[in-house]
Write a protein that holds these residues in place. Structure first.
Motif, PDB file in Angstrom:
ATOM      1  N   UNK A   1       0.815  -1.220   0.000  1.00  0.00           N
ATOM      2  CA  UNK A   1       0.000   0.000   0.000  1.00  0.00           C
ATOM      3  C   UNK A   1       0.851   1.274   0.000  1.00  0.00           C
ATOM      4  N   UNK A   2       2.157   1.148  -0.216  1.00  0.00           N
ATOM      5  CA  UNK A   2       3.074   2.290  -0.099  1.00  0.00           C
ATOM      6  C   UNK A   2       2.653   3.472  -0.964  1.00  0.00           C
ATOM      7  N   UNK A   3       2.274   3.214  -2.224  1.00  0.00           N
ATOM      8  CA  UNK A   3       1.871   4.320  -3.109  1.00  0.00           C
ATOM      9  C   UNK A   3       0.630   5.021  -2.595  1.00  0.00           C
ATOM     10  N   UNK A   4      -0.346   4.231  -2.119  1.00  0.00           N
ATOM     11  CA  UNK A   4      -1.572   4.824  -1.560  1.00  0.00           C
ATOM     12  C   UNK A   4      -1.244   5.639  -0.317  1.00  0.00           C
ATOM     13  N   UNK A   5      -0.406   5.087   0.555  1.00  0.00           N
ATOM     14  CA  UNK A   5      -0.048   5.788   1.791  1.00  0.00           C
ATOM     15  C   UNK A   5       0.643   7.100   1.461  1.00  0.00           C
ATOM     16  N   UNK A   6       1.583   7.069   0.517  1.00  0.00           N
ATOM     17  CA  UNK A   6       2.288   8.289   0.110  1.00  0.00           C
ATOM     18  C   UNK A   6       1.284   9.341  -0.403  1.00  0.00           C
ATOM     19  N   UNK A   7       0.351   8.902  -1.248  1.00  0.00           N
ATOM     20  CA  UNK A   7      -0.648   9.830  -1.801  1.00  0.00           C
ATOM     21  C   UNK A   7      -1.536  10.393  -0.693  1.00  0.00           C
ATOM     22  N   UNK A   8      -1.984   9.520   0.208  1.00  0.00           N
ATOM     23  CA  UNK A   8      -2.844   9.979   1.298  1.00  0.00           C
ATOM     24  C   UNK A   8      -2.126  10.985   2.189  1.00  0.00           C
ATOM     25  N   UNK A   9      -0.845  10.729   2.479  1.00  0.00           N
ATOM     26  CA  UNK A   9      -0.067  11.665   3.305  1.00  0.00           C
ATOM     27  C   UNK A   9       0.049  13.004   2.591  1.00  0.00           C
ATOM     28  N   UNK A  10       0.325  12.976   1.276  1.00  0.00           N
ATOM     29  CA  UNK A  10       0.415  14.222   0.505  1.00  0.00           C
ATOM     30  C   UNK A  10      -0.907  14.974   0.513  1.00  0.00           C
ATOM     31  N   UNK A  11      -2.025  14.236   0.584  1.00  0.00           N
ATOM     32  CA  UNK A  11      -3.356  14.853   0.653  1.00  0.00           C
ATOM     33  C   UNK A  11      -3.673  15.370   2.055  1.00  0.00           C
ATOM     34  N   UNK A  12      -2.800  15.071   3.015  1.00  0.00           N
ATOM     35  CA  UNK A  12      -3.006  15.562   4.373  1.00  0.00           C
ATOM     36  C   UNK A  12      -3.738  14.598   5.289  1.00  0.00           C
ATOM     37  N   UNK A  13      -3.938  13.364   4.858  1.00  0.00           N
ATOM     38  CA  UNK A  13      -4.611  12.375   5.712  1.00  0.00           C
ATOM     39  C   UNK A  13      -3.711  12.006   6.886  1.00  0.00           C
ATOM     40  N   UNK A  14      -4.311  11.833   8.056  1.00  0.00           N
ATOM     41  CA  UNK A  14      -3.552  11.482   9.255  1.00  0.00           C
ATOM     42  C   UNK A  14      -3.347   9.987   9.390  1.00  0.00           C
ATOM     43  N   UNK A  15      -2.460   9.603  10.288  1.00  0.00           N
ATOM     44  CA  UNK A  15      -2.174   8.191  10.517  1.00  0.00           C
ATOM     45  C   UNK A  15      -3.415   7.431  10.977  1.00  0.00           C
ATOM     46  N   UNK A  16      -4.278   8.081  11.760  1.00  0.00           N
ATOM     47  CA  UNK A  16      -5.492   7.423  12.248  1.00  0.00           C
ATOM     48  C   UNK A  16      -6.404   7.072  11.071  1.00  0.00           C
ATOM     49  N   UNK A  17      -6.587   8.026  10.146  1.00  0.00           N
ATOM     50  CA  UNK A  17      -7.447   7.818   8.984  1.00  0.00           C
ATOM     51  C   UNK A  17      -6.893   6.695   8.112  1.00  0.00           C
TER      52      UNK A  17
END
Length: 115
Positions: free
Chosen positions: A11-27
């Protein structure tokens, strides 16, 4: 939220994208059925860092070691060897060493030129 061990590498690519979108670790943890601490640990191991949208200018990330010294804290880092430091900071600090602000957030320390 599940407590089972989930392989995050696929899921590394998804995690990277989500982090760039500002999603938190909890989400992210909820989406992937794992724990926020697993997500944070995975991000750290894979250099997936959150960018603070308030910060401006070029960023250069460096690991730092904090050492307690008499009267304060010494921040030891290899930042002086970075291209950003060479191009944007070295001359500025020679001219105006007192015109620097430290901005400390939960997981980052930013050095900014005073306005």
């Amino acid at each position: 939220m599940g407590s089972r061990r989930v392989a995050l590498k696929p899921h590394a690519d998804k995690i990277r994208r989500w982090v760039e979108e500002g999603r938190g670790d909890e989400w992210i943890a909820q989406e992937l059925n794992t724990t926020p601490s697993s997500v944070q640990s995975f991000r750290s191991r894979n250099s997936i860092y959150r960018r603070d949208p308030v910060r401006r200018g070029e960023l250069s990330e460096h690991r730092a070691v904090l050492r307690e010294i008499e009267g304060g804290i010494l921040i030891e880092t290899d930042a002086a060897g970075s291209e950003v430091f060479e191009q944007r900071w070295r001359e500025y600090l020679k001219r105006s060493p007192a015109e620097v602000h430290l901005v400390i957030t939960r997981d980052r320390i930013y050095v900014e030129k005073a306005h």
